[in-house]
Design an enzyme around this catalytic site. Structure first.
Site, PDB file in Angstrom:
ATOM      1  N   HIS A  64       0.826  -1.194   0.000  1.00 25.41           N
ATOM      2  CA  HIS A  64       0.000   0.000   0.000  1.00 25.41           C
ATOM      3  C   HIS A  64       0.870   1.257   0.000  1.00 25.41           C
ATOM      4  O   HIS A  64       2.066   1.206   0.297  1.00 25.41           O
ATOM      5  CB  HIS A  64      -0.923   0.008   1.219  1.00 25.41           C
ATOM      6  CG  HIS A  64      -2.072  -0.946   1.097  1.00 25.41           C
ATOM      7  ND1 HIS A  64      -3.016  -1.108   2.075  1.00 25.41           N
ATOM      8  CD2 HIS A  64      -2.442  -1.795   0.097  1.00 25.41           C
ATOM      9  CE1 HIS A  64      -3.916  -2.003   1.696  1.00 25.41           C
ATOM     10  NE2 HIS A  64      -3.576  -2.439   0.504  1.00 25.41           N
ATOM     11  N   GLU A  66       0.969   3.860   2.026  1.00 20.70           N
ATOM     12  CA  GLU A  66       1.559   4.268   3.297  1.00 20.70           C
ATOM     13  C   GLU A  66       2.880   3.553   3.541  1.00 20.70           C
ATOM     14  O   GLU A  66       3.866   4.161   3.978  1.00 20.70           O
ATOM     15  CB  GLU A  66       0.587   3.986   4.453  1.00 20.70           C
ATOM     16  CG  GLU A  66      -0.680   4.815   4.417  1.00 20.70           C
ATOM     17  CD  GLU A  66      -1.814   4.158   3.652  1.00 20.70           C
ATOM     18  OE1 GLU A  66      -2.973   4.496   3.906  1.00 20.70           O
ATOM     19  OE2 GLU A  66      -1.524   3.285   2.792  1.00 20.70           O
ATOM     20  N   CYS A  89      -5.925   1.687   5.907  1.00 22.54           N
ATOM     21  CA  CYS A  89      -6.626   0.439   6.221  1.00 22.54           C
ATOM     22  C   CYS A  89      -6.419   0.055   7.679  1.00 22.54           C
ATOM     23  O   CYS A  89      -5.406   0.384   8.295  1.00 22.54           O
ATOM     24  CB  CYS A  89      -6.180  -0.676   5.288  1.00 22.54           C
ATOM     25  SG  CYS A  89      -4.461  -1.196   5.483  1.00 22.54           S
ATOM     26  N   CYS A  98      -2.214  -0.387   7.678  1.00 27.36           N
ATOM     27  CA  CYS A  98      -1.446   0.830   7.414  1.00 27.36           C
ATOM     28  C   CYS A  98      -1.595   1.836   8.553  1.00 27.36           C
ATOM     29  O   CYS A  98      -0.667   2.603   8.830  1.00 27.36           O
ATOM     30  CB  CYS A  98      -1.897   1.449   6.096  1.00 27.36           C
ATOM     31  SG  CYS A  98      -1.428   0.460   4.659  1.00 27.36           S
ATOM     32  N   ALA A 168     -16.735  10.333 -30.024  1.00 26.83           N
ATOM     33  CA  ALA A 168     -16.148  11.301 -30.957  1.00 26.83           C
ATOM     34  C   ALA A 168     -17.236  11.682 -31.947  1.00 26.83           C
ATOM     35  O   ALA A 168     -17.770  10.818 -32.652  1.00 26.83           O
ATOM     36  CB  ALA A 168     -14.945  10.698 -31.677  1.00 26.83           C
ATOM     37  N   ARG A 198      -7.568   5.180 -21.942  1.00 25.67           N
ATOM     38  CA  ARG A 198      -7.445   3.722 -21.933  1.00 25.67           C
ATOM     39  C   ARG A 198      -6.416   3.273 -20.890  1.00 25.67           C
ATOM     40  O   ARG A 198      -6.608   2.282 -20.198  1.00 25.67           O
ATOM     41  CB  ARG A 198      -7.024   3.223 -23.311  1.00 25.67           C
ATOM     42  CG  ARG A 198      -8.060   3.404 -24.392  1.00 25.67           C
ATOM     43  CD  ARG A 198      -7.499   2.972 -25.746  1.00 25.67           C
ATOM     44  NE  ARG A 198      -8.482   3.116 -26.811  1.00 25.67           N
ATOM     45  CZ  ARG A 198      -8.237   2.881 -28.095  1.00 25.67           C
ATOM     46  NH1 ARG A 198      -7.019   2.482 -28.468  1.00 25.67           N
ATOM     47  NH2 ARG A 198      -9.190   3.039 -29.000  1.00 25.67           N
ATOM     48  N   THR A 210     -19.375  -2.877 -33.934  1.00 22.23           N
ATOM     49  CA  THR A 210     -18.225  -1.985 -34.090  1.00 22.23           C
ATOM     50  C   THR A 210     -16.952  -2.784 -34.334  1.00 22.23           C
ATOM     51  O   THR A 210     -16.098  -2.385 -35.131  1.00 22.23           O
ATOM     52  CB  THR A 210     -18.063  -1.104 -32.835  1.00 22.23           C
ATOM     53  OG1 THR A 210     -19.217  -0.287 -32.697  1.00 22.23           O
ATOM     54  CG2 THR A 210     -16.827  -0.231 -32.922  1.00 22.23           C
ATOM     55  N   LEU A 218      -7.843  -1.298 -29.980  1.00 23.54           N
ATOM     56  CA  LEU A 218      -8.212  -0.878 -28.623  1.00 23.54           C
ATOM     57  C   LEU A 218      -7.089  -1.030 -27.599  1.00 23.54           C
ATOM     58  O   LEU A 218      -7.339  -1.269 -26.423  1.00 23.54           O
ATOM     59  CB  LEU A 218      -9.452  -1.642 -28.136  1.00 23.54           C
ATOM     60  CG  LEU A 218     -10.718  -1.526 -28.990  1.00 23.54           C
ATOM     61  CD1 LEU A 218     -11.833  -2.369 -28.381  1.00 23.54           C
ATOM     62  CD2 LEU A 218     -11.147  -0.079 -29.155  1.00 23.54           C
ATOM     63  N   GLU A 309     -16.402   2.473 -25.681  1.00 23.33           N
ATOM     64  CA  GLU A 309     -15.945   3.232 -26.855  1.00 23.33           C
ATOM     65  C   GLU A 309     -16.848   3.066 -28.075  1.00 23.33           C
ATOM     66  O   GLU A 309     -16.581   3.663 -29.113  1.00 23.33           O
ATOM     67  CB  GLU A 309     -14.509   2.830 -27.209  1.00 23.33           C
ATOM     68  CG  GLU A 309     -13.479   3.315 -26.198  1.00 23.33           C
ATOM     69  CD  GLU A 309     -12.114   3.559 -26.825  1.00 23.33           C
ATOM     70  OE1 GLU A 309     -12.045   3.822 -28.039  1.00 23.33           O
ATOM     71  OE2 GLU A 309     -11.117   3.494 -26.098  1.00 23.33           O
TER      72      GLU A 309
END
Length: 374
Positions: A64, A66, A89, A98, A168, A198, A210, A218, A309
């Protein structure tokens, strides 16, 4: 009313927390089921406060933030302030919590930002700190930190990933042209921004229509960031994804998951599996993939963020189900004209409950980002 010194300290806290939140983006999309959290250890010196330790959740989720920051700070952590973008945590795993690590390191003050909804934490981390006599300041720039880890918070509270819809759109309101595959609607800078989106996502999702029409890859295609390509998901009830598609051809280097129905052609599934495709068993409703159930399944697998997308039908399906949390519209300068595929929404026709977060320009492109209120 705050005194001058209190106001000065509050300003310092905001400054270092803003830096911590920016730093937390470093491993977004790479920390498995854990959020990408940052910690800064800041020590007062004669010349002013100085960062002596930095940490961000490691790839895969451990160690983590910390722990990383305290290791870097060493003995300089004693008497210092720790800035944490998420409550430390409080539960034991193979390593101590932590919150206990901060106590053992001797920090005198902890400034926290977003609250952790995990029932194993939820106030318990701060309680450990206060019981040890450490000053705790909560919810500094909490909204900003929560936006960075919205996927983790969404998965924890609503049992589904955060969904971002990217569109787009041409000047005349189109997202493509029938029968012509991919069309460059935006400029190079905007396309690079999409690759950055992405890179910080757990998964990218499109419909099989698509996938067939555009044959996209992608992946993240920016120098030095190819390794941050997220898994790719295709909604494909009948297992129609072509074996010679870019998605299938690259599936052994960047995972592809196809959401299929139970009655999908077994021979097609077998061929795709041999090529490296993974499958997500999906339920159907009215002939389409049942998205709420699919999102629950993805969350159970540890997926926190999904970038949708395309195409128009898939975007509309997510909007109709109320599963979209953010919308990013890239408005290009080109005109597509006859035969264009109309965008399901645009900047003037946002779903109810969405608010504008920001607007920027990349050359001739105008980009607006919207978020679901509350």
């Amino acid at each position: 009313m705050a005194t001058g010194s209190q106001a000065d300290q509050a300003a310092i806290d905001r400054r270092f927390m803003a830096a911590a939140i920016r730093f937390s983006n470093r491993n977004s999309g790479l920390t498995s089921t854990n959020p990408s959290v940052a910690t800064l250890i800041v020590r007062d010196t004669a010349g002013g406060p100085v960062i002596v330790g930095r940490g961000v959740t490691a790839r895969g989720g451990r160690p983590h933030a910390e722990t990383e920051a305290l290791v870097e700070a060493g003995q300089l952590a004693r008497g210092a302030t720790a800035y944490v973008t998420l409550e430390p945590c409080a539960h034991h795993g193979r390593t101590p919590p932590c919150a206990n690590a901060l106590v053992s390191a001797g920090v005198s003050r902890v400034v926290g930002s977003a609250s952790d909804p995990d029932s194993r934490v939820a106030g318990k981390g701060y309680a450990i700190l206060r019981e040890a006599g450490i000053e705790v300041v909560e919810r500094v720039l909490a909204e900003e930190a929560a936006m960075v880890m919205a996927g983790y918070l969404m998965r924890s509270t609503q049992k589904r990933p955060e969904v971002t819809l990217k569109l787009a759109i041409s000047q005349d309101g189109m997202i493509g042209k029938s029968g012509e595959g991919q069309i460059a609607i935006t400029g190079e800078v905007s396309r690079r921004q999409v690759h950055m989106m992405r890179a910080v996502s757990d998964a990218i999702l499109i419909g099989v229509g698509t996938a067939i029409a555009d044959d996209p890859e992608l992946t993240v295609r920016l120098p030095g960031l190819a390794g941050r390509s997220p898994e790719r998901i295709v909604l494909d009830p009948s297992a129609r994804l072509p074996l010679d598609s870019r998605l299938v051809q690259t599936s052994k280097t960047t995972p592809v998951f196809v959401a299929v129905c139970e009655d999908a052609n077994p021979e097609r599934k077998e061929s795709l599996a041999r090529a490296g495709i993974n499958f997500l068993a999906a339920e159907t409703f009215s002939g389409r993939i049942a998205l709420p159930e699919l999102m629950e399944d993805l969350a159970a697998r540890g997926t926190s963020t999904v970038l949708v997308e395309g195409g128009a039908a898939t975007a509309s399906h997510f909007l109709e189900e109320g599963l979209v949390d953010r919308i990013v519209v890239f408005r290009g300068a080109i005109v597509i004209g006859d035969g264009g595929v109309a965008a399901p929404i645009d900047e003037m026709h946002m779903p109810s409950g969405f608010r504008l977060l920001r607007e920027v320009r990349y050359g001739d492109d105008h980009v607006s980002e919207w978020s679901r209120s509350g």
